[in-house]
Write an enzyme that holds these catalytic residues in place. Structure first.
Site, PDB file in Angstrom:
ATOM      1  N   LYS A 100      -1.487  45.036 -20.206  1.00  0.00           N
ATOM      2  CA  LYS A 100      -2.230  44.201 -19.259  1.00  0.00           C
ATOM      3  C   LYS A 100      -1.293  43.178 -18.618  1.00  0.00           C
ATOM      4  O   LYS A 100      -0.285  42.814 -19.230  1.00  0.00           O
ATOM      5  CB  LYS A 100      -3.320  43.418 -20.011  1.00  0.00           C
ATOM      6  N   ARG A 107     -13.510  52.639 -25.952  1.00  0.00           N
ATOM      7  CA  ARG A 107     -14.257  53.894 -26.090  1.00  0.00           C
ATOM      8  C   ARG A 107     -13.608  54.812 -27.121  1.00  0.00           C
ATOM      9  O   ARG A 107     -14.271  55.651 -27.720  1.00  0.00           O
ATOM     10  CB  ARG A 107     -14.374  54.566 -24.703  1.00  0.00           C
TER      11      ARG A 107
HETATM   12  N1  BES Z   1     -11.299  44.859 -23.202  1.00  0.00           N
HETATM   13  C1  BES Z   1     -11.189  45.435 -21.923  1.00  0.00           C
HETATM   14  C2  BES Z   1     -12.389  45.139 -21.028  1.00  0.00           C
HETATM   15  C3  BES Z   1     -12.591  43.709 -20.599  1.00  0.00           C
HETATM   16  C4  BES Z   1     -12.140  43.282 -19.373  1.00  0.00           C
HETATM   17  C5  BES Z   1     -13.301  42.835 -21.383  1.00  0.00           C
HETATM   18  C6  BES Z   1     -12.373  41.983 -18.969  1.00  0.00           C
HETATM   19  C7  BES Z   1     -13.529  41.538 -20.980  1.00  0.00           C
HETATM   20  C8  BES Z   1     -13.070  41.115 -19.768  1.00  0.00           C
HETATM   21  C9  BES Z   1     -11.060  46.953 -22.036  1.00  0.00           C
HETATM   22  O1  BES Z   1     -10.466  47.426 -23.174  1.00  0.00           O
HETATM   23  C10 BES Z   1     -10.228  47.393 -20.875  1.00  0.00           C
HETATM   24  O2  BES Z   1      -9.108  46.981 -20.790  1.00  0.00           O
HETATM   25  N2  BES Z   1     -10.807  48.210 -20.001  1.00  0.00           N
HETATM   26  C11 BES Z   1     -10.124  48.652 -18.844  1.00  0.00           C
HETATM   27  C12 BES Z   1     -10.521  50.080 -18.611  1.00  0.00           C
HETATM   28  C13 BES Z   1      -9.748  50.759 -17.518  1.00  0.00           C
HETATM   29  C14 BES Z   1      -8.310  50.939 -17.931  1.00  0.00           C
HETATM   30  C15 BES Z   1     -10.381  52.094 -17.221  1.00  0.00           C
HETATM   31  C16 BES Z   1     -10.572  47.777 -17.672  1.00  0.00           C
HETATM   32  O3  BES Z   1     -11.719  47.402 -17.609  1.00  0.00           O
HETATM   33  O4  BES Z   1      -9.714  47.457 -16.848  1.00  0.00           O
HETATM   34 ZN    ZN Z   2      -8.328  47.513 -23.046  1.00  0.00          ZN
END
Ligand code: BES
Ligand code: ZN
Ligand code: ZN
Length: 523
Positions: A285, A359
């Site tokens: 990230k 997931r």
């Molecule tokens: N933990 C994150 C989702 C999240 C984002 C929670 C913002 C709280 C605030 C999750 O694991 C994630 O990173 N999801 C990605 C999925 C994508 C790569 C398809 C996302 O939402 O960017």
């Molecule tokens: Zn994530």
């Protein structure tokens, strides 16, 4: 490390004008009409309350407050007026808002003992125990602080005792019932908020497991904590793939409350995402706001809070909580984009983005959950940024394969003020998860990100009645964890008990628009 409840709640039938206390709290309607308790204070206090309203010092709009630092002839030091808005519009939600406003005002006062005469207000279709319960939760929530890491020379000043005024002695018993419920909910919320607020270096998977073990200790609840070897024996290849990038070992936590008369009654099974820190893995990230990914175990935290409250309330139902927990970090051993993993269900997954890790653990935990033959299966997860884009910080995303369950969850959300909003699970979205190399891919492209995440999970629940709650936008704010969706889930479980006992959950939700929208949707 965790907060112990510091505020003591009681009920009193004592008269407001006789309270020798730091602060008495009473309500005033926008019309200038004083509540019964406010009238009593006004009468003995030389009309100081009505004077403040008459002189335009207080508009009494819903949620406004005015502190009268001195009222002549009254034994209390101060009086806090709380605006109730229009009397004809004063329903359950308005009552809760007035309690929240009073709590927020209290948090800024140096008062240690307080008597609040809000439960005596008339609220259509709401019982006294409900009003006391709401007041306890609202005050406890407003006074919540998370400061275990702040050094102080002296303990933080705070409200120590809050007595809730009820109309008379005969109402004390109902008041007590409300107190018990309110305390149980408030304690559950505190546990959830504390756990979610803890940083990733403290709240590790083993820490969560220890908390679960402590919850069960000395109670009739069962707890089981599976370690890495046991998780491998279950063939949870997808969950383990996420955990492999971190030196912190994963845990699978299982808590069971068998409260139903029939211990074999099919349970409600709740599954919570427990990523104690989500750096994204190799699909790292960006640095900005990455610290907020300590909240990526908020689903797990919510379920531990719900479990604590269900235990305290001795709810007559069977409940199982399943929490897969690990970290998602990059390292030389971490899962790579392109890797293919085999889930406990046997389905294979092509991991195209290691940041879509939630997931990957949930799918194995859902497969495991099916062993309990759930009457209802609900997972709770900070799953997608896309859900924050869709619904903001107001409603949690609800994805559900059964209309009646969706309706019940929406009603529980409306009733508790901890709202959820239905999102579609149309089959047409499923093809976005096609992979040329495995049974499915772990991402579905840019479009409809929260829906394709839910579609992914749907592949692991078979025919079971299932709901997925995406709490990415609601579980935390800049100021910290919110405790959502603990209240909604507790309300749902309580409604479920009422329905099973042959009653209709009381009262019918005031705002049923979401349910209508769901019913009319062309699925
Ligand atoms: N933990 C994150 C989702 C999240 C984002 C929670 C913002 C709280 C605030 C999750 O694991 C994630 O990173 N999801 C990605 C999925 C994508 C790569 C398809 C996302 O939402 O960017
Ligand atoms: Zn994530
Ligand atoms: Zn995550």
């Amino acid at each position: 490390m965790l907060n112990k409840p510091t505020t003591e709640f009681t009920v009193t039938s004592g008269r407001p004008d006789k309270q020798r206390t730091d602060c008495v709290i009473v309500g005033v309607y926008e019309s200038g009409k004083l509540s019964i308790a406010a009238c009593a204070l006004n009468r003995d206090g030389d009309g100081a309350l009505s004077e403040a309203v008459k002189r335009g010092c207080f508009d009494a709009k819903l949620g406004s407050t005015l502190l009268l630092p001195y009222v002549p002839k009254l034994p209390c030091s101060r009086v806090l007026l709380v605006g109730l808005g229009k009397e004809k519009d004063f329903h359950g939600a308005e009552y809760t808002k007035a309690c929240q406003a009073a709590g927020t005002a209290l948090a800024g006062l140096k008062a240690t003992e307080v008597v609040a005469y809000l439960p005596e207000l008339y609220v259509r279709e709401r019982s006294l125990d409900w009003k006391v319960e709401q007041a306890v939760v609202a005050f406890a929530e407003a006074l919540y602080r998370f400061e275990p890491f702040k050094r102080r020379s002296e303990p933080a000043p705070g409200v120590v005792k809050i007595a809730l005024g009820v109309p008379g002695r005969r109402e004390l018993k109902d008041g007590e019932t409300g107190l018990v419920r309110g305390r149980a909910t408030a304690d559950g919320l505190v546990l959830t908020r504390d756990l979610a607020n803890l940083p990733g270096n403290v709240c590790t998977p083993s820490y969560l497991a220890d908390v679960a073990q402590q919850l069960a200790e000395g109670t009739a609840s069962r707890v089981e904590v599976l370690d890495e070897t046991q998780i491998a024996e279950l063939k949870m290849g997808s969950f383990l793939a996420v955990a492999q990038g971190s030196v912190e070992p994963p845990r699978l936590i299982v808590l069971e409350h068998r409260g139903a008369d029939n211990p074999d009654e099919a349970p409600v099974v709740l599954v919570g995402k427990g990523i104690t820190f989500d750096a994204g893995g190799i699909s790292l990230k960006p640095a900005a706001d990455m610290d907020a990914m300590k909240y990526d175990m908020a689903g797990a935290a919510a379920l531990l809070g719900v479990f604590r409250a269900v235990q305290a309330l001795m709810l007559p139902l069977n409940l199982v909580v399943v929490i897969p927990t690990c970290e998602n970090l990059p390292s030389g051993q971490a899962l790579r984009p392109g890797d293919i993993v085999t889930t406990m269900s046997g389905q294979t997954i092509e991991v195209l983005n290691t940041d879509a890790e939630g997931r990957l653990l949930l799918c194995d935990a859902l497969t495991y959950a099916l062993r309990f033959k759930p009457a209802v299966l609900i997972d709770v997860a900070t799953l997608t940024g896309a859900c924050v884009v869709a619904l903001g910080h107001v409603a949690s995303g609800l994805f559900c394969n059964k209309q009646s369950l969706a309706r019940e969850l929406i009603a529980a959300g409306d009733d508790s003020g901890d709202r959820v909003w239905p999102m579609p699970l149309f089959d047409d979205y499923q093809k976005q998860l096609d992979s040329p190399f495995a049974d499915l891919a772990n991402i579905g492209g840019k479009a409809a990100g929260s829906i394709t995440a839910a579609c992914f999970l749907s592949r692991f629940v078979g025919e079971t009645d299932w709901a997925h709650l995406d709490i990415a936008g609601t579980a935390s704010r800049k100021e910290g964890a919110t405790g959502r969706p603990v209240r909604m889930l507790l309300q749902y479980l309580q409604h479920r008990v009422e329905r099973r006992n042959g009653g209709t959950p009381s009262p019918a939700p005031a705002q049923d628009s979401a349910a209508l929208l769901w019913e009319n949707a062309d699925r």
